[in-house]
Write a protein that holds these residues in place. Sequence first.
Motif, mmCIF file in Angstrom:
data_model
loop_
_atom_site.group_PDB
_atom_site.id
_atom_site.type_symbol
_atom_site.label_atom_id
_atom_site.label_comp_id
_atom_site.label_asym_id
_atom_site.label_seq_id
_atom_site.Cartn_x
_atom_site.Cartn_y
_atom_site.Cartn_z
ATOM 1 N N ALA A 196 -11.180 -11.346 2.245
ATOM 2 C CA ALA A 196 -11.521 -10.255 3.133
ATOM 3 C C ALA A 196 -10.314 -9.987 3.861
ATOM 4 O O ALA A 196 -10.092 -10.247 4.837
ATOM 5 C CB ALA A 196 -12.702 -10.179 3.875
ATOM 6 N N VAL A 197 -8.998 -9.190 3.162
ATOM 7 C CA VAL A 197 -7.776 -8.919 3.628
ATOM 8 C C VAL A 197 -7.782 -7.848 4.355
ATOM 9 O O VAL A 197 -7.938 -6.590 3.856
ATOM 10 C CB VAL A 197 -6.847 -9.100 2.457
ATOM 11 N N TYR A 198 -7.341 -8.048 5.549
ATOM 12 C CA TYR A 198 -7.238 -6.365 6.428
ATOM 13 C C TYR A 198 -5.802 -6.315 6.907
ATOM 14 O O TYR A 198 -5.134 -7.269 7.068
ATOM 15 C CB TYR A 198 -8.219 -6.612 7.655
ATOM 16 N N LYS A 199 -5.560 -5.007 7.207
ATOM 17 C CA LYS A 199 -4.255 -4.433 7.474
ATOM 18 C C LYS A 199 -4.504 -3.371 8.244
ATOM 19 O O LYS A 199 -5.200 -2.389 8.009
ATOM 20 C CB LYS A 199 -3.323 -4.084 6.552
ATOM 21 N N GLU A 200 -4.427 -3.475 9.868
ATOM 22 C CA GLU A 200 -4.597 -2.552 10.759
ATOM 23 C C GLU A 200 -6.535 -2.333 10.570
ATOM 24 O O GLU A 200 -6.927 -3.244 10.880
ATOM 25 C CB GLU A 200 -3.885 -1.432 10.461
ATOM 26 N N ASP A 201 -6.734 -1.168 10.224
ATOM 27 C CA ASP A 201 -8.402 -0.979 10.320
ATOM 28 C C ASP A 201 -8.627 -0.729 8.792
ATOM 29 O O ASP A 201 -9.796 -0.040 8.565
ATOM 30 C CB ASP A 201 -8.610 0.129 11.094
ATOM 31 N N LYS A 202 -7.893 -1.320 7.738
ATOM 32 C CA LYS A 202 -8.273 -1.110 6.380
ATOM 33 C C LYS A 202 -8.377 -2.582 5.964
ATOM 34 O O LYS A 202 -7.831 -3.500 6.086
ATOM 35 C CB LYS A 202 -7.364 -0.233 5.614
ATOM 36 N N TRP A 203 -9.389 -2.570 4.602
ATOM 37 C CA TRP A 203 -9.555 -3.659 4.017
ATOM 38 C C TRP A 203 -8.957 -3.502 2.416
ATOM 39 O O TRP A 203 -9.202 -2.452 1.955
ATOM 40 C CB TRP A 203 -10.969 -4.091 3.670
ATOM 41 N N GLN B 46 -3.319 -6.399 -15.665
ATOM 42 C CA GLN B 46 -4.471 -5.142 -15.990
ATOM 43 C C GLN B 46 -5.404 -5.922 -16.538
ATOM 44 O O GLN B 46 -6.343 -5.101 -16.686
ATOM 45 C CB GLN B 46 -3.569 -4.166 -16.870
ATOM 46 N N ASP B 47 -5.453 -7.123 -17.187
ATOM 47 C CA ASP B 47 -6.708 -7.838 -17.520
ATOM 48 C C ASP B 47 -7.635 -8.242 -16.495
ATOM 49 O O ASP B 47 -8.818 -8.319 -16.763
ATOM 50 C CB ASP B 47 -6.412 -9.101 -18.292
ATOM 51 N N GLU B 48 -6.950 -8.236 -15.274
ATOM 52 C CA GLU B 48 -7.882 -8.552 -14.259
ATOM 53 C C GLU B 48 -8.156 -7.414 -13.018
ATOM 54 O O GLU B 48 -9.204 -7.463 -12.630
ATOM 55 C CB GLU B 48 -7.283 -9.933 -13.246
ATOM 56 N N VAL B 49 -7.148 -6.813 -12.958
ATOM 57 C CA VAL B 49 -7.226 -5.673 -11.814
ATOM 58 C C VAL B 49 -6.818 -4.369 -12.388
ATOM 59 O O VAL B 49 -5.529 -4.095 -12.988
ATOM 60 C CB VAL B 49 -6.140 -5.907 -10.510
ATOM 61 N N GLU B 50 -7.852 -3.543 -12.111
ATOM 62 C CA GLU B 50 -7.395 -2.100 -12.707
ATOM 63 C C GLU B 50 -6.645 -1.039 -11.617
ATOM 64 O O GLU B 50 -5.668 -0.686 -12.117
ATOM 65 C CB GLU B 50 -8.633 -1.337 -13.101
ATOM 66 N N SER B 51 -7.056 -1.464 -10.330
ATOM 67 C CA SER B 51 -6.435 -0.463 -9.197
ATOM 68 C C SER B 51 -6.740 -1.180 -7.989
ATOM 69 O O SER B 51 -7.460 -2.061 -7.792
ATOM 70 C CB SER B 51 -7.132 0.787 -9.162
ATOM 71 N N ILE B 52 -6.002 -0.761 -6.950
ATOM 72 C CA ILE B 52 -5.868 -1.328 -5.608
ATOM 73 C C ILE B 52 -6.231 -0.170 -4.508
ATOM 74 O O ILE B 52 -5.954 0.895 -4.716
ATOM 75 C CB ILE B 52 -4.259 -1.665 -5.107
ATOM 76 N N HIS B 53 -7.026 -0.541 -3.502
ATOM 77 C CA HIS B 53 -7.567 0.338 -2.646
ATOM 78 C C HIS B 53 -7.351 -0.255 -1.424
ATOM 79 O O HIS B 53 -8.091 -1.558 -1.203
ATOM 80 C CB HIS B 53 -9.084 0.653 -2.824
ATOM 81 N N TRP B 54 -7.312 0.468 -0.203
ATOM 82 C CA TRP B 54 -7.229 0.290 0.865
ATOM 83 C C TRP B 54 -8.170 1.207 1.755
ATOM 84 O O TRP B 54 -8.399 2.203 1.808
ATOM 85 C CB TRP B 54 -5.898 0.299 1.974
ATOM 86 N N LEU B 55 -9.425 0.430 1.996
ATOM 87 C CA LEU B 55 -10.714 1.423 2.653
ATOM 88 C C LEU B 55 -10.912 0.878 4.152
ATOM 89 O O LEU B 55 -10.837 -0.220 4.204
ATOM 90 C CB LEU B 55 -11.700 1.321 1.800
ATOM 91 N N THR B 56 -11.498 1.652 4.929
ATOM 92 C CA THR B 56 -12.025 1.165 6.276
ATOM 93 C C THR B 56 -13.488 0.674 6.066
ATOM 94 O O THR B 56 -13.912 0.880 4.996
ATOM 95 C CB THR B 56 -12.119 2.685 7.018
#
Length: 143
Positions: free
Chosen positions: A9-16, A104-114
Amino acid sequence: MFIVNVEGAVYKEDKWLLIRRSKMEEHAGGELSLVGGTVDHEGDSNDILERTLQRELFEEVGVEVKNTIQYVRSTSFISANGKEVVDIVFLCEFDKGDPYAKSQDEVESIHWLTTAEIVNLEEIPFYLRESILAAEAMRKRSS
């Protein structure tokens, strides 16, 4: 025998940091997820869970976290192929790197979400929502 899986559960500021798993993945293909992976057999070893998590974060999305990794929670489930899995979630503070889908075989996209975005997003699996809420509670206690 259990498969042992670790997630950050990686956080940066207020996003995961979340990923959308590749649709090619056997387990939870196409779903939003924390970054992680299975623990390899190493024989006698120290800090195997933490080192596995750091390796997976770098291999899958190219990021590093600070060395203040903290245990959040553990769960178990049966994977799509019938294997029993113990899943361990750790709280991690982002350190460096520009996250991207290295494989791309493991990860389709990256998202930073609150936390609020994750909790209110209908497509979030219940176990991910629970992990983020537990990690957020731990962050608040630590600060």
